[in-house]
Design an enzyme around this catalytic site. Structure first.
Site, PDB file in Angstrom:
ATOM      1  N   ALA A  46       0.893  -1.097  -0.166  1.00 16.83           N
ATOM      2  CA  ALA A  46       0.091   0.117   0.104  1.00 16.83           C
ATOM      3  C   ALA A  46       0.701   1.299   0.351  1.00 16.83           C
ATOM      4  O   ALA A  46       1.726   1.198  -0.776  1.00 16.83           O
ATOM      5  CB  ALA A  46      -0.944  -0.108   1.227  1.00 16.83           C
ATOM      6  N   SER A  47       0.542   2.088   1.115  1.00 14.55           N
ATOM      7  CA  SER A  47       1.325   3.447   0.810  1.00 14.55           C
ATOM      8  C   SER A  47       2.476   3.472   1.160  1.00 14.55           C
ATOM      9  O   SER A  47       3.242   4.536   1.172  1.00 14.55           O
ATOM     10  CB  SER A  47       0.488   4.493   1.911  1.00 14.55           C
ATOM     11  OG  SER A  47      -0.561   4.738   1.161  1.00 14.55           O
ATOM     12  N   ALA A  48       3.229   2.423   1.768  1.00 14.33           N
ATOM     13  CA  ALA A  48       4.700   2.400   1.864  1.00 14.33           C
ATOM     14  C   ALA A  48       5.456   2.532   0.683  1.00 14.33           C
ATOM     15  O   ALA A  48       6.568   2.939   0.378  1.00 14.33           O
ATOM     16  CB  ALA A  48       5.088   0.931   2.520  1.00 14.33           C
ATOM     17  N   THR A  49       4.701   2.435  -0.536  1.00 13.98           N
ATOM     18  CA  THR A  49       5.135   2.500  -1.967  1.00 13.98           C
ATOM     19  C   THR A  49       5.629   3.913  -1.917  1.00 13.98           C
ATOM     20  O   THR A  49       6.545   4.354  -2.882  1.00 13.98           O
ATOM     21  CB  THR A  49       3.935   2.473  -2.798  1.00 13.98           C
ATOM     22  OG1 THR A  49       3.617   1.026  -2.735  1.00 13.98           O
ATOM     23  CG2 THR A  49       4.476   2.752  -4.244  1.00 13.98           C
ATOM     24  N   LYS A  50       5.111   5.094  -1.202  1.00 18.10           N
ATOM     25  CA  LYS A  50       5.358   6.342  -1.354  1.00 18.10           C
ATOM     26  C   LYS A  50       6.793   6.520  -1.032  1.00 18.10           C
ATOM     27  O   LYS A  50       7.488   7.681  -1.521  1.00 18.10           O
ATOM     28  CB  LYS A  50       4.509   7.166  -0.447  1.00 18.10           C
ATOM     29  CG  LYS A  50       3.241   7.322  -0.818  1.00 18.10           C
ATOM     30  CD  LYS A  50       2.377   8.114   0.025  1.00 18.10           C
ATOM     31  CE  LYS A  50       0.838   8.432  -0.484  1.00 18.10           C
ATOM     32  NZ  LYS A  50       0.226   7.178  -0.321  1.00 18.10           N
TER      33      LYS A  50
END
Length: 327
Positions: A46-50
């Site tokens: 999920a947002s760890a991709t950021k």
């Protein structure tokens, strides 16, 4: 180490000074086929991709393809006209751009809702996201304050891809994953997951189902990558060794730009920062996905928890934080 964590589906790893102290997996990667999770399973993050997106962008800053003060409009052309001329790359990285959000987590509703305004199969490449990014007025002038913004990181993916002349997914692979040794990290389509990848599950309407209709079929700058707990052990080592971007750039990314609006945390460029200490965190939460990875450079301690359920990582992450406090 963790004792009874009944019901947890996912994987856990703890490293200290490059030595793995604990690694274990629980539950099923594919419930219908009865395939177990392993410590090598690839999970959605999920947002760890950021954090990966931010590093890809910073690598372009390092080679002067972009600058932190590059206006977003410089690369958007006629696209997304509601993004103002005052918005820069740094504003987007720091969640201080003020642009409207296609997936506003404050108003998105329950994690089991179908929230995307277009069929998820239409969001496969970063340029495809233009159809959901447009039409959202700015919330405030750029730089005024912190407001977590998923759109900002998809815009960053667009900008980086256009500046580099390379598809965003390939850019992350070349600029971040390869130098970090993250061999199990990438952006597979959710409707054709490779062997060894976990399906994400959520509970709704009295039954468990996969998240395949809840999320874009292929992620972009704001989320959707898949990775392993081993890859995140490698990631933190490579980051602080300056193998992804030079150490001076890492320090720039970890300089606090904002106090977070919730809890004792701050935010840099792509990373959550401890309120007073030096620990750095990447985390993600979405339908069928929960993830947290923490690294403390003072103690050389890294721990990562990932689950292929919406909330599964959080109880285990809290227990690990308690067990490892001061460790």
């Amino acid at each position: 180490m963790l004792g009874d964590i009944a019901g947890f589906s996912g994987a856990v790893r703890v490293d200290r000074a490059g030595v793995t102290e604990f690694a274990a997996a629980y539950g099923l990667a594919d419930r219908a086929a009865d395939v177990p999770n392993t410590v090598g399973t690839r999970f959605g993050i999920a947002s760890a991709t950021k954090g990966l997106t931010a590093l890809a962008v910073m690598s372009l800053v390092e080679d002067k393809t972009l600058a932190l003060d590059t206006p977003a409009r410089e690369l958007l052309g006629a696209d997304l006209p509601l993004i103002g001329a005052d918005v820069t790359v740094e504003h987007l990285l720091a969640h201080r751009s003020g642009i409207g959000d296609y997936f506003d987590e404050d108003t998105a509703g329950d994690i089991t809702d179908f929230v995307l305004p277009v069929p998820v199969h239409e969001l496969a490449d970063t340029e495809d996201y233009l159809k959901v990014l447009g039409g959202h007025p700015a919330k405030f002038p750029a730089g005024e304050r912190f407001a977590y913004c998923n759109s900002g990181y998809v815009v960053l993916a667009l900008i980086a891809s256009r500046a580099a002349g390379l598809p965003f997914h390939d850019l992350v692979t070349r600029r971040v994953c390869e130098p970090a040794g993250m061999t199990g990290t990438g952006f597979p389509r959710s409707d054709e997951l490779p062997a060894g990848a976990a399906r994400g599950y959520l509970h709704a309407s009295g039954s468990d189902r996969t998240n395949v209709f809840h999320l874009p079929v292929r992620g972009s700058g704001d989320g959707g990558a898949y990775s392993t707990v081993a890859d995140f052990g490698a990631f933190w080592t490579a980051l602080f060794a300056g193998r992804i971007v030079p150490g001076a750039r890492v320090l720039e990314m970890l300089r606090p730009r904002s106090d977070a609006t919730e809890g004792p945390r701050r935010y840099g460029l792509g990373f959550w920062l401890h309120g007073t200490g030096k620990a750095v965190t990447l985390e993600g939460y979405d339908a069928g996905v929960s993830f947290r990875s923490v690294h403390d450079p003072d103690t050389a301690l890294t721990w990562t928890v990932v689950s292929n359920t919406s909330d599964g990582a959080w109880p285990v992450a809290r227990r690990l934080a308690e067990l490892l406090a001061g460790g």
